[in-house]
Design a protein around this motif. Structure first.
Motif, short mmCIF file in Angstrom:
data_model
loop_
_atom_site.label_atom_id
_atom_site.label_comp_id
_atom_site.label_asym_id
_atom_site.label_seq_id
_atom_site.Cartn_x
_atom_site.Cartn_y
_atom_site.Cartn_z
N GLY A 163 34.28 41.72 31.37
CA GLY A 163 34.41 41.67 32.84
C GLY A 163 35.58 40.82 33.28
N PRO A 164 35.65 39.54 32.83
CA PRO A 164 36.80 38.71 33.21
C PRO A 164 38.15 39.30 32.78
N ILE A 165 38.19 39.97 31.61
CA ILE A 165 39.45 40.59 31.18
C ILE A 165 39.90 41.63 32.21
N LEU A 166 38.95 42.52 32.58
CA LEU A 166 39.29 43.57 33.55
C LEU A 166 39.69 42.96 34.89
N LEU A 167 38.94 41.94 35.31
CA LEU A 167 39.27 41.26 36.58
C LEU A 167 40.70 40.73 36.54
N LEU A 168 41.01 40.07 35.43
CA LEU A 168 42.31 39.45 35.28
C LEU A 168 43.42 40.49 35.36
N ILE A 169 43.20 41.63 34.68
CA ILE A 169 44.24 42.66 34.66
C ILE A 169 44.35 43.39 36.00
N PHE A 170 43.24 43.95 36.45
CA PHE A 170 43.33 44.90 37.57
C PHE A 170 43.28 44.25 38.95
N VAL A 171 42.67 43.07 39.03
CA VAL A 171 42.57 42.44 40.35
C VAL A 171 43.61 41.33 40.49
N TYR A 172 43.66 40.42 39.52
CA TYR A 172 44.51 39.25 39.69
C TYR A 172 45.98 39.51 39.35
N SER A 173 46.22 40.35 38.28
CA SER A 173 47.61 40.54 37.87
C SER A 173 48.25 41.75 38.55
N LEU A 174 47.60 42.93 38.42
CA LEU A 174 48.23 44.14 38.94
C LEU A 174 47.93 44.38 40.42
N HIS A 175 46.89 43.73 40.92
CA HIS A 175 46.46 43.90 42.31
C HIS A 175 46.18 45.36 42.66
N TRP A 176 45.69 46.13 41.69
CA TRP A 176 45.38 47.53 41.97
C TRP A 176 44.05 47.69 42.69
N LEU A 177 43.14 46.78 42.41
CA LEU A 177 41.79 46.93 42.97
C LEU A 177 41.43 45.68 43.78
N PRO A 178 40.57 45.85 44.78
CA PRO A 178 40.11 44.68 45.53
C PRO A 178 39.08 43.91 44.71
N ASN A 179 38.77 42.71 45.12
CA ASN A 179 37.74 41.93 44.46
C ASN A 179 36.41 42.68 44.60
N PRO A 180 35.65 42.82 43.51
CA PRO A 180 34.40 43.57 43.61
C PRO A 180 33.44 42.95 44.62
N ALA A 181 32.80 43.81 45.38
CA ALA A 181 31.79 43.40 46.36
C ALA A 181 30.98 44.65 46.66
N TYR A 182 30.04 44.55 47.57
CA TYR A 182 29.26 45.74 47.87
C TYR A 182 29.45 46.15 49.31
N THR A 183 29.82 47.40 49.49
CA THR A 183 29.84 48.00 50.81
C THR A 183 28.96 49.24 50.70
N SER A 184 28.15 49.48 51.69
CA SER A 184 27.27 50.64 51.60
C SER A 184 28.10 51.92 51.52
N PRO A 185 27.76 52.82 50.57
CA PRO A 185 28.53 54.06 50.46
C PRO A 185 28.41 54.92 51.71
N PHE A 186 27.39 54.66 52.54
CA PHE A 186 27.23 55.46 53.75
C PHE A 186 28.19 54.99 54.85
N ASP A 187 28.62 53.71 54.73
CA ASP A 187 29.56 53.21 55.73
C ASP A 187 31.00 53.58 55.37
N ASP A 188 31.35 53.31 54.12
CA ASP A 188 32.74 53.50 53.72
C ASP A 188 32.78 53.87 52.24
N PRO A 189 32.62 55.17 51.94
CA PRO A 189 32.51 55.59 50.54
C PRO A 189 33.71 55.17 49.69
#
Lengths: 329, 348
Positions: A163-189
């Protein structure tokens, strides 16, 4: 079939009863009074006694257990007179920290955990079983060797490292993905998907390593069986033999394991949610444990046990549907 | 090589033209027999055959060496600490910058701190890893030994006694399996700690370690018990058991001298796979702050501490994570090799 089901359900009820008694004893028979935990160090003896009375902790343990179970079945009322607080069925008590009903906490956090678990299950079934089946059919090739190697490492990898490896690569270094959190799929899929993809991949990829090993072994065993040879001998094309005969036989045990995994998925979700800071049932229960917030912990344990027991029954029944050789008795 | 170590010592099973004839009970060295063709046939016990297969396995060799090195590191930790010149608890705050991050590159790697320093506290990472491995290995091995011992006893009783005893033990096993193991561990450890220590504060490290082992043992004996029960069920009606019974052997003799030697192989496999799963379980508990308490060094807690510095000092998390990965991978690979050596017919 009906008789078998009734017997299994009766046994499940007895088991659930035993689990609830043991959990209850563990949590409510501890010397430290929950009332003390609840009100913290600033409370004097009087305040603690008052809280104990309100929660019914001054009554004998058997009565307490009876009231707790009654609360789950029909709801209960805490305290008397003006201070009475009504708790609707299924009542699991109130959080010591926030006074929120435990049922509400579960209702709020369960969708998050279900989101994590189901997404991961899809990934692990598709990638894991797919990889295992293909490498079994191409036994000895480079693909097979690579798949075996990846699944060996994957099966030893841990969520709290991957998990931390993926976080480090995709969120902190490449900034491709937002920080994981939960949004209801019915609000914003879309937001739901981008925020959930890392937890899914982490949990799903690691589990898929185990599924790949299992399904490869299972498929190899099936391919060496007589009925596969017979099907080939009578002239059926390879593709049909694999898809119709071998796959069906090989996939049965995997369905069982997937079902049991789904029942016990809350355990894996605890770590995944903690790694990614997603506020699901798992993370909530870890926080509750660290706070000694007993009603929340108790509710989680009971719910998790309920899932496991239900999935056991479902899997057994499903097994007999997929594999007609299995007779339920 | 048709003889499998899991089976009883059936003389009839020896292949007619085979090279190896298993004819001695486990452990006894075979004697040399000269065959008709003049080529010497060496009689080997199933245990010896398994050992030969294990020695030929390159994966077993590599993972075995890794494990031996890690064992030596863990056992000799105090000695290494002396030679290396740092221990696991000293805080080298003079080597940290003002915001608590190690000076220099890659988490502060230097000649005197080979793997750098822990952010904020400034403890030596290499020594933390070595002592952390010690914690992991002690907990995992003791838990695995207790788990397997309980499993053997209950499995043998259930399998051999049968009837009501078997049904009751089976139900208990089902009950334990229905407990959400991880969630329950999570809940039980703080609650029991609280029950014993109350608000007295300082929890002794030994108590916490014992508690973790106890909880692991309580919930993990079911699998070896089921396995042993199944094996005993299939063996107890065999001729050699009947022969022992007819010869007037007592129950203790039949259980532990006749049945047990025949089920060592699967037990060994379960044991070798239990150890890595306890290593990861213990690290997971510590990751959630429910495992071993400070100042006992622990790999899981190192990762947990590291996640707060993931953006600023990722090296710390990576080193501790990689150590667990190598440890668990080596155990898993070695366990697989042991299984293949003991039961060559099984496929991965």
């Amino acid at each position: 079939m009906a008789r078998y089901l009734i017997r299994r359900i009766l046994l499940a009820v007895v088991t659930m009863f035993a689990v609830s008694v043991l959990t209850f004893l563990l949590f409510f028979a501890v010397p430290t009074s929950p009332a003390y935990v609840m009100c913290g160090k600033q409370c004097d003896a009087h305040a603690i006694a008052q809280t104990e009375q309100r929660l019914g902790l001054d009554k004998p343990i058997v009565t307490q257990y009876g009231e707790f179970m009654k609360g789950i079945a029909v709801g209960r009322t805490y305290g008397t007179g003006d201070l009475a607080v009504k708790c609707d069925a299924p009542c699991l008590g109130f959080s010591f920290r926030t006074n929120e009903p435990v049922t509400d906490i579960i209702k709020r956090t369960l969708p998050v955990t279900v989101s994590v678990v189901v997404g991961a299950l899809v990934i692990q079934l598709v990638i894991g079983v797919g990889l295992g089946m293909i490498s079994a059919l191409r036994r000895g090739t480079a693909f097979d060797k690579a798949a075996v190697g990846v699944s060996l490492v994957g099966a030893s990898m841990q969520i709290y490292f991957f998990g931390p490896i993926l976080l480090l690569i995709f969120v902190y270094s490449l900034h491709w993905l937002p920080n994981p959190a939960y949004t209801s799929p019915f609000d914003d899929p879309f937001k739901w998907f981008t925020q959930m993809i890392l937890p899914w991949v982490t949990l799903g990829f690691l589990n898929s390593a185990i599924y790949a090993r299992l399904s490869r072994a299972q498929m190899l065993e099936t391919l060496s069986e007589d009925f596969v040879r017979t099907a080939r001998a009578k002239g059926l094309p390879k593709r049909k033999v694999y898809a119709r005969h071998a796959l069906r036989a090989a996939i049965t045990p995997i369905v069982t394991i997937a079902g049991l995994d789904l029942g016990g998925a809350l355990g894996g979700a605890v770590i995944t949610e903690t790694v990614f800071g997603v506020n699901g049932l798992g993370r909530t229960s870890v926080n509750a444990v660290n706070d000694l917030n007993l009603p929340v912990v108790m509710g989680t344990v009971l719910l998790a046990a309920f899932f496991i027991i239900c999935m056991n029954i479902i899997v057994d029944v499903l097994y007999s549907v997929i594999d007609p050789r299995v007779r339920l008795s | 090589m048709t003889q499998t170590p899991a089976g009883p010592h059936d003389y009839a099973e020896a292949p007619a033209g085979g090279l190896a004839v298993g004819e001695a009970p486990l452990g006894e060295p075979g004697e040399e027999v000269v065959a008709a063709g003049g080529k010497a046939i060496v009689g080997r016990s199933p245990g010896q055959l398994a050992w030969i297969r294990l020695k030929r396995d390159r994966v077993a060799l590599v993972s075995g060496i890794v494990l031996v090195v890690m064992f030596i590191l863990a056992i000799a930790a105090p000695l290494i600490s002396k030679l290396y010149g740092a221990n696991a608890t000293d805080q080298h705050s003079d080597l940290l910058d003002t915001s608590g991050y190690p000076l220099g590159y890659l988490g502060g790697i230097s000649g005197s701190h080979w793997l750098g320093l822990e952010p904020q506290l400034g403890r030596d990472v290499l020594m933390q890893l070595i002592y952390g491995m010690r914690t992991s290995l002690v907990i995992a091995f003791v838990s695995a030994i207790i788990t397997v011992a309980i499993g053997i006893i209950i499995g043998i009783i259930a399998g051999y006694a049968g009837g009501v005893v078997d049904s009751i033990l089976n139900w208990v096993i089902d009950l334990v399996l229905a407990f959400p193991f991880f969630i329950f561990c999570l809940a039980a450890i703080p609650v029991v700690t609280d029950a014993v220590y109350g608000s007295r504060g300082d929890v002794s490290a030994l108590f916490r370690v014992g508690l973790i082992i106890g909880v692991f043992a309580c919930f993990s004996w079911t699998y070896p018990a089921r396995l042993v029960r199944g094996q005993v069920l299939s063996l107890r009606e065999r001729e050699f058991v009947e022969a022992a019974r007819a010869a007037g052997a007592g129950m203790g003799h039949i259980l532990f001298r006749q049945l047990l030697p025949n089920i060592w192989a699967p037990i060994l496999v379960v044991f070798s796979l239990n150890v890595p799963s306890f290593i990861t379980g213990e690290a997971a508990l510590s990751f959630l702050n429910i495992g071993v308490v400070e100042p006992t060094p622990d790999l899981g807690r190192m990762i947990n501490n590291g996640t707060s510095f993931l953006q600023t000092d990722p090296f710390y998390t990576m080193v501790s994570g990689a150590t667990i990965l190598i440890l668990v991978l080596a155990f898993n690979l070695f366990g697989d090799s042991v299984r293949d050596a003991l039961d060559p017919k099984s496929s991965r």
